[in-house]
Design a protein around this motif. Structure first.
Motif, short mmCIF file in Angstrom:
data_model
loop_
_atom_site.label_atom_id
_atom_site.label_comp_id
_atom_site.label_asym_id
_atom_site.label_seq_id
_atom_site.Cartn_x
_atom_site.Cartn_y
_atom_site.Cartn_z
N GLU A 1 -10.51 5.13 6.68
CA GLU A 1 -9.79 4.04 7.34
C GLU A 1 -8.37 3.91 6.79
OE1 GLU A 1 -12.50 0.82 6.77
OE2 GLU A 1 -13.48 1.11 8.71
N GLU A 2 -8.21 4.18 5.50
CA GLU A 2 -6.87 4.19 4.92
C GLU A 2 -6.05 5.37 5.42
OE1 GLU A 2 -5.80 1.72 3.41
OE2 GLU A 2 -7.56 0.67 2.66
N MET A 3 -6.73 6.51 5.61
CA MET A 3 -6.05 7.70 6.14
C MET A 3 -5.63 7.48 7.58
SD MET A 3 -5.93 10.23 3.81
CE MET A 3 -5.87 11.77 4.74
N TRP A 4 -6.54 6.92 8.38
CA TRP A 4 -6.24 6.67 9.79
C TRP A 4 -5.08 5.68 9.95
CZ3 TRP A 4 -12.14 5.77 10.63
CH2 TRP A 4 -12.78 7.02 10.71
N ALA A 5 -5.03 4.71 9.05
CA ALA A 5 -3.97 3.69 9.12
C ALA A 5 -2.67 4.17 8.47
CB ALA A 5 -4.44 2.40 8.44
N ARG A 6 -2.66 5.39 7.93
CA ARG A 6 -1.49 5.92 7.22
C ARG A 6 -1.06 4.96 6.09
NH1 ARG A 6 -3.01 9.44 10.21
NH2 ARG A 6 -1.74 10.87 11.43
N ASN A 7 -2.06 4.39 5.43
CA ASN A 7 -1.79 3.40 4.39
C ASN A 7 -2.02 3.94 2.99
OD1 ASN A 7 -1.12 0.68 3.60
ND2 ASN A 7 -3.28 0.39 3.07
N LEU A 8 -2.52 5.18 2.88
CA LEU A 8 -2.89 5.70 1.58
C LEU A 8 -1.68 5.88 0.67
CD1 LEU A 8 -5.54 6.40 0.24
CD2 LEU A 8 -5.16 8.78 0.83
N GLY A 9 -0.57 6.31 1.26
CA GLY A 9 0.65 6.46 0.46
C GLY A 9 1.11 5.14 -0.14
N ASN A 10 0.99 4.07 0.66
CA ASN A 10 1.37 2.75 0.15
C ASN A 10 0.48 2.34 -1.03
OD1 ASN A 10 3.31 2.54 2.20
ND2 ASN A 10 1.83 1.64 3.62
N LEU A 11 -0.80 2.62 -0.91
CA LEU A 11 -1.72 2.25 -1.99
C LEU A 11 -1.42 3.02 -3.27
CD1 LEU A 11 -5.16 2.06 -0.10
CD2 LEU A 11 -3.69 0.17 -0.82
N MET A 12 -1.12 4.31 -3.12
CA MET A 12 -0.87 5.13 -4.29
C MET A 12 0.45 4.79 -4.97
SD MET A 12 -3.54 6.99 -4.79
CE MET A 12 -4.47 5.55 -4.24
N MET A 13 1.37 4.16 -4.22
CA MET A 13 2.65 3.74 -4.82
C MET A 13 2.56 2.33 -5.38
SD MET A 13 5.57 5.35 -2.30
CE MET A 13 4.84 4.73 -0.79
N SER A 14 1.44 1.66 -5.17
CA SER A 14 1.25 0.31 -5.69
C SER A 14 0.68 0.40 -7.11
CB SER A 14 0.28 -0.46 -4.78
OG SER A 14 -1.04 0.03 -4.94
N PRO A 15 0.53 -0.74 -7.80
CA PRO A 15 -0.07 -0.71 -9.15
C PRO A 15 -1.55 -0.32 -9.16
CG PRO A 15 1.21 -2.71 -8.83
CD PRO A 15 1.10 -2.07 -7.50
N LEU A 16 -2.15 -0.16 -7.99
CA LEU A 16 -3.56 0.20 -7.90
C LEU A 16 -3.82 1.55 -8.56
CD1 LEU A 16 -6.33 -0.65 -6.55
CD2 LEU A 16 -5.67 0.91 -4.68
N PHE B 1 -9.36 2.10 -7.10
CA PHE B 1 -9.52 2.43 -5.68
C PHE B 1 -10.93 2.96 -5.43
CE2 PHE B 1 -8.52 5.69 -2.24
CZ PHE B 1 -8.68 4.77 -1.22
N LEU B 2 -11.39 3.87 -6.29
CA LEU B 2 -12.71 4.46 -6.11
C LEU B 2 -13.83 3.44 -6.31
CD1 LEU B 2 -12.22 7.93 -7.87
CD2 LEU B 2 -12.17 7.41 -5.43
N ILE B 3 -13.67 2.55 -7.27
CA ILE B 3 -14.69 1.52 -7.50
C ILE B 3 -14.80 0.60 -6.28
CG2 ILE B 3 -15.25 -0.53 -8.85
CD1 ILE B 3 -14.17 0.91 -11.31
#
Length: 272
Positions: A91-106, A111-113
């Motif tokens: 769902e993160e891949m489909w939303a093209r949101n994964l890059g944003n998450l990886m650039m955040s403090p997360l 993320f895996l948990i």
């Protein structure tokens, strides 16, 4: 009038161009190509071994008791545990949101948990109604297994997370063209995990490979418990040990694929 007829006529050149597009798309993605061979081969192997097992046991259905229904429920725990993990990732891949998450403090572990927790939530929503249906329609009380059920569940969910982490890393590195791996890899383990038949049904040269998979111990333990009324704790210990190795390895592979995705710029793309 002739121009209108020409406009509405079927153009085989355009059809050929579209076929070539899909052909190149297919040939450029090894997961898509493998999937064409994968499912037919998987079906014949899985049900072929089950047929051998039934033919070798004249009173199979009388002895089986609830093992088939139990195997279906345990298999669903394994499959949906992995699918619940992977769907949240996709769902993160489909939303093209994964890059944003990886650039955040997360952090990757955070993320895996979070994906693991969502897999448990999705699993509960799907499996609890399934067990109730088994009880009301087939008089099979899955929870009557008792404390061994905890060992079965923990080992299966750890395996599903390990596979979920691994396939998520593959999709992260190869893009959504590798999305089919999410749906297919777990089914590839079904013949070797011996979901519906014992390991002894397999050829000798395949049995050693089956014993390297944690779910094999769970399904063998389930059959021993339901047929012979004996709980094999040793099988659960072996399964847990292999699961521990797989879990650490899958996490290391995910981190390596994440670094590779960042290096090759596929983290932000995620296309076909």
């Amino acid at each position: 009038m002739s121009e209108i007829a020409t406009h509405h006529a079927i153009s085989w050149h355009r059809i050929q161009a579209m076929v070539l597009r899909y052909w190149y798309l297919l040939m450029s993605s090894w997961p898509r190509l493998l999937e064409l061979i994968y499912w037919p081969a998987l079906q014949i192997i899985t049900w072929g071994f089950l047929q051998n097992y039934i033919s070798q046991n004249d009173n199979f259905f009388a002895r089986a008791g609830g093992t088939l229904i139990g195997a279906v429920i345990l298999w669903d725990i394994l499959f949906r545990g992995q699918l619940g993990f992977s769907i949240s990732f996709l769902e993160e891949m489909w939303a093209r949101n994964l890059g944003n998450l990886m650039m955040s403090p997360l952090k990757p572990i955070e993320f895996l948990i979070s994906l693991m927790i969502m897999s448990l939530i999705r699993l509960a929503i799907g499996v609890i109604p399934m067990t109730l249906l088994a009880l009301f329609f087939f008089d099979f009380n899955f929870f009557a297994i008792g404390l061994p059920l905890i060992a079965f569940f923990c080992n299966l969910i750890f395996t599903s997370w390990s596979i979920g982490i691994f396939v998520s890393g593959l999709v992260l590195r190869n893009g959504l063209g590798a999305e089919s791996i999410v749906w297919t890899l777990m089914f590839g383990l079904m013949p070797l995990a011996c979901v519906y038949y014992p390991v002894a049904v397999l050829p000798d040269w395949l049995q050693w490979l089956a014993w390297t998979l944690p779910p094999t111990y769970v399904f063998e333990g389930m059959r021993t418990l339901l047929i012979d009324h004996v709980f094999r704790a040793d099988l659960m210990v072996w399964s847990l040990g292999i699961n521990a190795v797989l879990f650490v390895a899958s996490f290391a592979i995910f981190l390596a694929l994440l670094r590779s995705a960042k290096h090759h710029g596929s983290l932000l793309g995620g296309g076909e």
